[in-house]
Write a protein that holds these residues in place. Sequence first.
Motif, PDB file in Angstrom:
ATOM      1  N   LEU A 281       3.534   3.553   3.582  1.00 31.18           N
ATOM      2  CA  LEU A 281       3.984   2.367   2.846  1.00 31.18           C
ATOM      3  C   LEU A 281       3.731   1.149   3.712  1.00 31.18           C
ATOM      4  O   LEU A 281       4.332   1.029   4.790  1.00 31.18           O
TER       5      LEU A 281
ATOM      6  N   GLU B  24      14.029  13.196  -2.710  1.00 31.45           N
ATOM      7  CA  GLU B  24      13.036  14.064  -3.373  1.00 31.45           C
ATOM      8  C   GLU B  24      13.259  15.529  -3.050  1.00 31.45           C
ATOM      9  O   GLU B  24      13.545  15.885  -1.915  1.00 31.45           O
TER      10      GLU B  24
ATOM     11  N   GLN C  83       3.819  10.121   3.699  1.00 30.93           N
ATOM     12  CA  GLN C  83       3.514   9.020   2.787  1.00 30.93           C
ATOM     13  C   GLN C  83       3.399   7.762   3.629  1.00 30.93           C
ATOM     14  O   GLN C  83       4.153   7.586   4.583  1.00 30.93           O
TER      15      GLN C  83
ATOM     16  N   LEU D 298       0.254   5.410   0.137  1.00 29.99           N
ATOM     17  CA  LEU D 298      -0.664   6.550   0.208  1.00 29.99           C
ATOM     18  C   LEU D 298       0.142   7.842   0.117  1.00 29.99           C
ATOM     19  O   LEU D 298       1.167   7.985   0.790  1.00 29.99           O
TER      20      LEU D 298
ATOM     21  N   LEU E 259       0.846  -1.190   0.000  1.00 33.58           N
ATOM     22  CA  LEU E 259       0.000   0.000   0.000  1.00 33.58           C
ATOM     23  C   LEU E 259       0.879   1.237   0.000  1.00 33.58           C
ATOM     24  O   LEU E 259       1.862   1.318   0.744  1.00 33.58           O
TER      25      LEU E 259
ATOM     26  N   THR F  60      14.281   7.067  -2.421  1.00 33.78           N
ATOM     27  CA  THR F  60      13.328   7.870  -3.193  1.00 33.78           C
ATOM     28  C   THR F  60      12.784   8.996  -2.325  1.00 33.78           C
ATOM     29  O   THR F  60      12.696  10.152  -2.762  1.00 33.78           O
TER      30      THR F  60
ATOM     31  N   THR G  41      15.308   1.187  -1.278  1.00 33.67           N
ATOM     32  CA  THR G  41      14.869   1.939  -2.455  1.00 33.67           C
ATOM     33  C   THR G  41      13.822   2.975  -2.072  1.00 33.67           C
ATOM     34  O   THR G  41      13.883   4.133  -2.510  1.00 33.67           O
ATOM     35  N   HIS G  42      12.873   2.572  -1.245  1.00 34.87           N
ATOM     36  CA  HIS G  42      11.835   3.519  -0.838  1.00 34.87           C
ATOM     37  C   HIS G  42      12.418   4.660   0.007  1.00 34.87           C
ATOM     38  O   HIS G  42      12.001   5.811  -0.132  1.00 34.87           O
TER      39      HIS G  42
ATOM     40  N   GLU H  12      10.851  -5.851  -9.284  1.00 35.31           N
ATOM     41  CA  GLU H  12      11.236  -6.763  -8.183  1.00 35.31           C
ATOM     42  C   GLU H  12      11.168  -8.236  -8.598  1.00 35.31           C
ATOM     43  O   GLU H  12      10.225  -8.626  -9.281  1.00 35.31           O
TER      44      GLU H  12
ATOM     45  N   PRO I 109       0.385  12.142   0.278  1.00 31.86           N
ATOM     46  CA  PRO I 109      -0.216  13.245   1.044  1.00 31.86           C
ATOM     47  C   PRO I 109      -0.887  14.298   0.164  1.00 31.86           C
ATOM     48  O   PRO I 109      -0.506  14.470  -0.993  1.00 31.86           O
TER      49      PRO I 109
ATOM     50  N   ARG J  49      13.885  -3.444  -0.951  1.00 32.47           N
ATOM     51  CA  ARG J  49      12.706  -2.615  -1.204  1.00 32.47           C
ATOM     52  C   ARG J  49      12.694  -1.410  -0.266  1.00 32.47           C
ATOM     53  O   ARG J  49      12.455  -0.275  -0.689  1.00 32.47           O
TER      54      ARG J  49
END
Lengths: 274, 274
Positions: B247, B274, B245, A248, A246, B270, B266-267, A274, A250, B263
Amino acid sequence: MSLETARTEHLDIGDVRFAFRRLGATAGTPLLLLQHFTGTMDSWDPEVVNCIAESRPVIAFNNLGIGSSTGRTPDTVEQMAADARSFIQGLDLPTVDLLGFSLGSMLAQVLAAQHPDLIRKIIIAGAAPRGGEEHLVEVVGEAFAVAGPDVRLPLFFTPTEESQRAGRAFVARAMARKENRDPDGGDDISEPQAKAIIGWCASKEEDQATLRAIAQPALVVHGSDDTMFPSINAYNMFKAMRNAQLLLYPDAGHGALFQYPERFVTHCRTFLDE
Amino acid sequence: MSLETARTEHLDIGDVRFAFRRLGATAGTPLLLLQHFTGTMDSWDPEVVNCIAESRPVIAFNNLGIGSSTGRTPDTVEQMAADARSFIQGLDLPTVDLLGFSLGSMLAQVLAAQHPDLIRKIIIAGAAPRGGEEHLVEVVGEAFAVAGPDVRLPLFFTPTEESQRAGRAFVARAMARKENRDPDGGDDISEPQAKAIIGWCASKEEDQATLRAIAQPALVVHGSDDTMFPSINAYNMFKAMRNAQLLLYPDAGHGALFQYPERFVTHCRTFLDE
């Protein structure tokens, strides 16, 4: 080749002529785009689509009765999904990934649940599950009641200055194609599509069977303040699917994926690679 | 330089000697790591920390009374946050990013809300807000009641084969440092820390004022099946912060960030870039 310049191709299946556009890499699992309520191939954000297409084939198409495709728009999600499946199989694609936005996310759920071999991964944005919460008629009605340059500004973006600025940039990008644009639709599209969405959300399902049947990896992307399909839908879908992530965003409405195109593309790539 | 080999440095503030380790790039906003209940610098996942450190400075430290730091572990989140702030200022860092895991996420929330100029961005994993839902005592009690190779396997990972396999790989990575490892703590750490966590979650707050005070970008990362701090905490935190955000990872417990290290890295990148 870009979404704005890709040639419109056609695929005949029975007496229906599907219009579609291909772009991007030739190798790899293609990403098929499933569009929102009343949307055509030209309603996608070229920035999102072109950036995703840098590393994989991308196919946009119009389902039955939409834009430059022929046929009659059906009034159930299930029939729309069956039509999309005919299109995929008509192109002889052994496996595809799906990016379904809004109404398109509903088709993606049905396709993933019913066709585990055909559908590898799904990305669903602005989604609602069967039996989910929707406020389509009220919100769309309110948006059309207010004069404005583009109904997507109130429908897809929040009232904040930042979100509206991102919305105007999205609308400008989505107008980039000048030649051979898909025609906008009328009541013959919006009425059956609205009936399909409302019927999907009104159809309660024992124990969320559709979502529980989806074993493929799924990425659920949603805005914090989606007025048509509240973000709790996305949370509930994540909980019901066995292999979902998931995400989301802002200060974002229904068009969260177009508000943060760079971020969304990076998240899609990470998920699809992946 | 890696987490397993970085030299332990010391910073004296008053009569307290903080132990810390620095690694990674020299330029850029440093990422300060805020650790979980009873955890030390050596409880972090070297794969996560070393990969993040490829593109920014990373600092691990032990707060008061933990591992190789001196002092007495306080029994409130607020005092732990004040101690962490002393450490940041003692290092003369004008701005930092925070990665707070579990108890560390609570410190991160307080620091971000109180010090908008000092804290640039926060990543909070396995988090709970003030007044959030926690099942610490029951879950930790059950985990210690079952004999097993490492209590983090039932506490941080789900019972599925995949999650437990990822858990064993994490535990092996976290044991990589052989020289100069931080000593494990006893009741003098676990008791005040448990009191702090339980007190934090028991302290209801009018209108989630702490979260609403956080204007910095925040990334909330959580597992689908966190038994100590249920994932609805993460959803509620996302909704309350103005620029967060969310996740959520599938089939993942409290240690979601260590279950999917690639994963997660990477998140994080990012988000931080930003």
